[in-house]
Design an enzyme around this catalytic site. Structure first.
Site, PDB file in Angstrom:
ATOM      1  N   ASP A  75      -0.246   5.147   0.910  1.00  0.00           N
ATOM      2  CA  ASP A  75      -0.513   6.128   1.956  1.00  0.00           C
ATOM      3  C   ASP A  75      -0.560   5.483   3.332  1.00  0.00           C
ATOM      4  O   ASP A  75      -1.319   4.542   3.574  1.00  0.00           O
ATOM      5  CB  ASP A  75      -1.838   6.846   1.678  1.00  0.00           C
ATOM      6  CG  ASP A  75      -1.769   7.711   0.435  1.00  0.00           C
ATOM      7  OD1 ASP A  75      -0.873   8.564   0.366  1.00  0.00           O
ATOM      8  OD2 ASP A  75      -2.601   7.529  -0.468  1.00  0.00           O
ATOM      9  N   ASP A  92       0.858  -1.172   0.000  1.00  0.00           N
ATOM     10  CA  ASP A  92       0.000   0.000   0.000  1.00  0.00           C
ATOM     11  C   ASP A  92       0.904   1.236   0.000  1.00  0.00           C
ATOM     12  O   ASP A  92       2.093   1.138   0.327  1.00  0.00           O
ATOM     13  CB  ASP A  92      -0.883  -0.035   1.254  1.00  0.00           C
ATOM     14  CG  ASP A  92      -1.691   1.226   1.431  1.00  0.00           C
ATOM     15  OD1 ASP A  92      -2.414   1.608   0.494  1.00  0.00           O
ATOM     16  OD2 ASP A  92      -1.584   1.838   2.510  1.00  0.00           O
TER      17      ASP A  92
END
Length: 235
Positions: free
Chosen positions: A24, A22
């Site tokens: 953020d 991922d």
């Protein structure tokens, strides 16, 4: 927490054939801009900003809006999401790497890995550049999927693009939605940061300074999670 979940604190060693990241909150700290933009959006719609911030992380914007305003037509959410993406892409003030991310990205540079993010390509490019992190060659962005996290589609597409079975992948995530997506994909999940620990990852680290990456002679990737970050003084 489901009975099948085993949350592990360091030290621990996990082995995989590919890593799915991922962006953020996991390798890029974009909390400042995310909170700025979503607080403004919540206030403009008469919502409690603090309550709104509890659900924004990990999802695509239209999906967050659908949770917060469940009776609103989806076409309105999609239109406002486009506006939100444009604003977030233009605002990189305060976007920095998560602690340990530069060394982590350097360590996995030659190993099978992919970015799997709810950001679109423009936003992902802007934030990775602002954090001065290398963009993975394989990436699954918002345009690549039909369903937002917590749906597992993004992680399954990342594994397929790398030619690796989902069970041989390790996901790195910070949010409830992302951790749920990784687990639904049949993958182990390393939770990163303060948001992750409560959502049942396979293992958890405060940040990326608490792990090391090494390549095995058999082509495997070994992730060692430690009780102290790598810059901790010797005792």
């Amino acid at each position: 927490m489901p009975a099948s979940t085993t949350t592990t604190t360091a030290p621990a060693v996990l082995s995989a054939k590919a890593l799915l990241l991922d962006m953020d909150g996991t390798i890029v700290n974009s909390d400042a801009v995310v909170e700025r933009c979503w607080r403004d959006w919540a206030v403009s719609h008469g919502l409690d900003p603090e309550e709104a911030l509890k659900v924004v992380h990990g999802r695509q914007g239209y999906a967050t809006m659908a949770v917060l305003l469940p009776d609103r037509p989806m076409e309105v959410n999609l239109a406002e999401n486009a506006e939100m993406l444009a604003r977030e892409t233009a605002d990189t003030d305060g976007v920095v790497p998560v602690a340990g991310a530069p060394a982590f990205m350097a360590a996995i540079g030659g190993l099978p890995h992919a970015l799997v993010t709810s950001a679109d390509a423009a936003l992902a490019t802007a934030r990775m550049a602002a954090a001065v992190l290398p963009m993975p060659e394989v990436r699954v962005t918002a345009e690549s999927v039909g369903a937002s996290k917590p749906d597992p589609e993004g992680f399954l597409k990342g594994a397929a693009a790398l030619g690796v079975d989902p069970a041989d992948c390790i996901v790195f995530e910070d949010s409830a939605a992302g951790i749920a997506a990784g687990r639904a994909a049949g993958m182990r999940v390393i939770g990163v940061g303060p948001r992750a620990a409560a959502h049942g990852p396979t293992a958890h680290v405060p940040d990326l300074t608490f792990l090391d990456v090494t390549a095995g002679s058999d082509g495997s990737i070994r992730i060692t999670l430690r009780t102290e970050h790598r810059d901790a003084p010797a005792r």
